[in-house]
Motif scaffolding. Structure first.
Motif, PDB file in Angstrom:
ATOM      1  N   ARG A 281       0.849  -1.184   0.000  1.00  0.00           N
ATOM      2  CA  ARG A 281       0.000   0.000   0.000  1.00  0.00           C
ATOM      3  C   ARG A 281       0.888   1.238   0.000  1.00  0.00           C
ATOM      4  O   ARG A 281       1.943   1.265   0.626  1.00  0.00           O
ATOM      5  CB  ARG A 281      -0.915  -0.009   1.227  1.00  0.00           C
ATOM      6  CG  ARG A 281      -1.899  -1.178   1.217  1.00  0.00           C
ATOM      7  CD  ARG A 281      -2.761  -1.183   2.478  1.00  0.00           C
ATOM      8  NE  ARG A 281      -3.664  -2.309   2.475  1.00  0.00           N
ATOM      9  CZ  ARG A 281      -4.874  -2.320   1.923  1.00  0.00           C
ATOM     10  NH1 ARG A 281      -5.313  -1.224   1.330  1.00  0.00           N
ATOM     11  NH2 ARG A 281      -5.643  -3.391   1.969  1.00  0.00           N
ATOM     12  N   THR A 283       0.953   5.849  -0.455  1.00  0.00           N
ATOM     13  CA  THR A 283       0.181   7.080  -0.361  1.00  0.00           C
ATOM     14  C   THR A 283      -0.190   7.543  -1.760  1.00  0.00           C
ATOM     15  O   THR A 283       0.417   7.140  -2.758  1.00  0.00           O
ATOM     16  CB  THR A 283       0.982   8.189   0.340  1.00  0.00           C
ATOM     17  OG1 THR A 283       2.106   8.546  -0.498  1.00  0.00           O
ATOM     18  CG2 THR A 283       1.483   7.726   1.699  1.00  0.00           C
ATOM     19  N   ASP A 284      -1.179   8.426  -1.849  1.00  0.00           N
ATOM     20  CA  ASP A 284      -1.579   8.965  -3.145  1.00  0.00           C
ATOM     21  C   ASP A 284      -0.432   9.696  -3.818  1.00  0.00           C
ATOM     22  O   ASP A 284      -0.244   9.601  -5.043  1.00  0.00           O
ATOM     23  CB  ASP A 284      -2.768   9.917  -2.972  1.00  0.00           C
ATOM     24  CG  ASP A 284      -4.022   9.200  -2.523  1.00  0.00           C
ATOM     25  OD1 ASP A 284      -4.025   7.950  -2.511  1.00  0.00           O
ATOM     26  OD2 ASP A 284      -5.012   9.891  -2.183  1.00  0.00           O
ATOM     27  N   VAL A 362      -8.413   9.959 -10.593  1.00  0.00           N
ATOM     28  CA  VAL A 362      -8.434   9.991  -9.130  1.00  0.00           C
ATOM     29  C   VAL A 362      -8.800   8.616  -8.578  1.00  0.00           C
ATOM     30  O   VAL A 362      -8.184   8.120  -7.619  1.00  0.00           O
ATOM     31  CB  VAL A 362      -9.417  11.061  -8.629  1.00  0.00           C
ATOM     32  CG1 VAL A 362      -9.618  10.942  -7.118  1.00  0.00           C
ATOM     33  CG2 VAL A 362      -8.921  12.460  -8.992  1.00  0.00           C
ATOM     34  N   ARG A 366      -6.446   6.163  -6.150  1.00  0.00           N
ATOM     35  CA  ARG A 366      -6.893   5.582  -4.877  1.00  0.00           C
ATOM     36  C   ARG A 366      -6.822   4.057  -4.918  1.00  0.00           C
ATOM     37  O   ARG A 366      -6.451   3.411  -3.943  1.00  0.00           O
ATOM     38  CB  ARG A 366      -8.323   6.025  -4.579  1.00  0.00           C
ATOM     39  CG  ARG A 366      -8.495   7.523  -4.422  1.00  0.00           C
ATOM     40  CD  ARG A 366      -7.728   8.065  -3.203  1.00  0.00           C
ATOM     41  NE  ARG A 366      -8.130   7.387  -1.999  1.00  0.00           N
ATOM     42  CZ  ARG A 366      -7.301   6.839  -1.120  1.00  0.00           C
ATOM     43  NH1 ARG A 366      -5.995   6.895  -1.321  1.00  0.00           N
ATOM     44  NH2 ARG A 366      -7.759   6.251  -0.031  1.00  0.00           N
ATOM     45  N   TYR A 367      -7.198   3.483  -6.053  1.00  0.00           N
ATOM     46  CA  TYR A 367      -7.187   2.019  -6.193  1.00  0.00           C
ATOM     47  C   TYR A 367      -5.767   1.474  -6.074  1.00  0.00           C
ATOM     48  O   TYR A 367      -5.510   0.503  -5.359  1.00  0.00           O
ATOM     49  CB  TYR A 367      -7.798   1.648  -7.546  1.00  0.00           C
ATOM     50  CG  TYR A 367      -7.685   0.186  -7.908  1.00  0.00           C
ATOM     51  CD1 TYR A 367      -8.441  -0.778  -7.249  1.00  0.00           C
ATOM     52  CD2 TYR A 367      -6.823  -0.233  -8.929  1.00  0.00           C
ATOM     53  CE1 TYR A 367      -8.341  -2.121  -7.590  1.00  0.00           C
ATOM     54  CE2 TYR A 367      -6.713  -1.566  -9.277  1.00  0.00           C
ATOM     55  CZ  TYR A 367      -7.482  -2.503  -8.614  1.00  0.00           C
ATOM     56  OH  TYR A 367      -7.373  -3.831  -8.953  1.00  0.00           O
ATOM     57  N   ALA A 369      -3.139   3.014  -4.785  1.00  0.00           N
ATOM     58  CA  ALA A 369      -2.623   3.298  -3.448  1.00  0.00           C
ATOM     59  C   ALA A 369      -3.077   2.245  -2.450  1.00  0.00           C
ATOM     60  O   ALA A 369      -2.359   1.926  -1.489  1.00  0.00           O
ATOM     61  CB  ALA A 369      -3.070   4.682  -2.990  1.00  0.00           C
ATOM     62  N   GLY A 370      -4.258   1.674  -2.671  1.00  0.00           N
ATOM     63  CA  GLY A 370      -4.774   0.631  -1.788  1.00  0.00           C
ATOM     64  C   GLY A 370      -4.256  -0.751  -2.086  1.00  0.00           C
ATOM     65  O   GLY A 370      -4.682  -1.721  -1.446  1.00  0.00           O
TER      66      GLY A 370
END
Length: 480
Positions: A281, A283-284, A362, A366-367, A369-370
């Motif tokens: 994982r 960070t953005d 965006v 997020r995807y 980053a996860g």
């Protein structure tokens, strides 16, 4: 078939070039389907298994794994795609189910791929139609968008595989055309029904279609006008904006509630078993600063080339620069500006495509980053805006546009060619023969399509004006 072609050609967007682009991509997708090992990719076995489970009256679950396994291809440890709604699999199930049950496993895979082949052609048609609705004054744009879409590597990859992305891309393009139609022409009963059906189908295919659902809802609310019986004013706008949302919810909300019950999330991404995502994982900011993220997510033209090669980015960025240059030149020569209302509607359409692309980016940040992967097939969500952007830069050069498009197409053949590797499927007799024949058909169709663009652009001005007049009359007669 001749009757169908006649009906299609009554519409300005269904030019011979668009129809030839359909041949280009479907033939290329057939070549890809016959030169890729059956179930050789990580997710294709799961997509096929989903269709077979639907064929036998079941819905898959992530942790249960694959119920129908072949003795060849990849072997996923779990049901990777169980989180997707079942519309695509309902379409594929009756095609692959009988062959699988009869023991013809490789044939079942190839038949499933043929469904995606047909959908790849549908994507070209949908993109050409959407271009004509979004920018009706740009007469070269539908043909250019069709050629660009047909030569987009990831479209061919998905057109030759059993993946639900092939249907999803068509529905995204249709949603863009529906939303643009509302802004340009207004909403009547026909467009309202079309918007509701596309919204329902999209949300019954993938959750990420929610971006386009939002675009349709907003476009209907801001439509040029609303013609809906006796309803008028804000009430009419409210009704047409809510209908696609309600119909989409009625069609698909049950499945997302099922995801929540089984996995704890509406998206269906499991939260209790981390072993399926061997990625860290981040960070953005770390994701945005990673060049591999941008090469992965926006690698639409990459084909099977090395991700570090410059060709895919030349295919994407050079047309953008050409478009900017053409815009600057138009401002310098002070060409007549369109009326204020037309300028506003064009601005709204451009803003819609821009916002959808930003929201997609965006969501992907997020995807990833996860822990998700930077997979270039996800760019099919915004295939239409990308094709419009590229095609606009290629078709903005007046009578020289055909030459610019031709040079771009020749460069696009490099990643295109990388997608077909002969000798890859020895288990299918005659696979290489089919692939070679399909490749020849694809290239010949492309050459004829580009010649059609040259004839169009080099036609004498009087002939062009007469044809444009006929197209305007036909457009008015078919307007809803």
């Amino acid at each position: 078939m001749p009757h169908l072609l006649t009906r299609l050609q009554r519409h300005a967007w269904a030019t011979p070039v668009v129809l030839l682009a359909v041949v280009v991509v479907t033939a290329a997708s057939v070549a890809r389907a016959f030169t890729t090992g059956p179930l050789g990719s990580a997710d294709e076995p799961a997509h096929l298994d989903y269709a077979l489970q639907v064929w036998h009256g079941h819905l898959p679950q992530f942790a249960d794994g694959l119920r129908y396994r072949a003795p060849f291809g990849a072997q996923p440890p779990v049901q990777w795609v169980a989180q997707h709604p079942p519309l695509f699999y309902l379409l594929v199930a009756p095609v692959v189910g009988p062959a699988w049950d009869a023991g013809h496993l490789v044939l079942a895979v190839l038949l499933g791929r043929m469904v995606s082949v047909v959908l790849s052609g549908g994507l070209v048609l949908a993109a050409g139609w959407a271009a004509s609705r979004a920018f009706p004054g740009a007469r070269r744009l539908p043909s250019s968008v069709a050629v660009v879409t047909a030569l987009t590597g990831i479209v061919v990859v998905q057109g030759g595989s059993v993946y639900n992305d092939s249907l999803y891309a068509v529905l995204c393009a249709l949603a863009g055309g529906v939303a643009a139609s509302a802004i340009r022409r207004g909403v009547g009963p026909g467009l309202l029904v079309a918007g509701a059906l596309v919204a329902a189908a999209g949300m019954s295919t993938r959750l990420s279609f929610g971006i386009w659902l939002a675009a349709v809802v907003v476009a209907f609310a801001l439509a040029r006008g609303v013609r809906l019986g006796r309803l008028r004013g804000l009430l009419a706008r409210g009704v047409v904006a809510v209908v696609p949302l309600v119909v989409a919810g009625a069609a698909s909300v049950w499945f997302y509630l099922r995801n929540r019950r089984l996995t704890g999330t509406f998206s269906g991404r499991p939260t209790t078993w981390e072993g399926h995502v061997p990625r860290e994982r981040r960070t953005d900011v770390q994701v945005v600063a990673d060049p591999d993220f941008w090469r992965g997510i926006f690698g639409a033209f990459r084909g099977a080339l090395d991700p570090l090669t410059a060709t895919p980015w030349l295919l994407l960025l050079v047309p953008v620069l050409l478009g900017v240059l053409a815009l600057v030149l138009r401002l310098v020569v002070r060409r007549p500006r369109p009326e204020r209302g037309e300028l506003l509607r064009t601005g709204l359409v451009v803003a819609m495509f821009a916002v959808v692309t930003v929201l997609f980016t965006v969501a992907e940040v997020r995807y990833v980053a996860g822990g998700g992967g930077t997979i270039n097939r996800y760019v099919l969500t915004v295939q239409l805006p990308i094709a419009l952007l590229v095609a606009a830069g290629l078709s903005a050069w007046g009578r020289a546009s055909w030459a610019v498009l031709t040079v771009w197409s020749v460069l696009a053949l490099l990643p295109y060619r990388s997608l077909v590797v002969l000798g890859s499927v020895p288990s299918v007799p005659g696979a290489d023969t089919v692939a070679v024949a399909a490749s020849v058909v694809s290239v010949v169709a492309l050459v004829v399509a580009l010649l059609g663009c040259a004839v169009r652009d080099l036609r004498p001005a009087d002939g062009r004006r007469a044809r444009a007049s006929r197209q305007r009359r036909a457009s008015r007669s078919t307007a809803r």
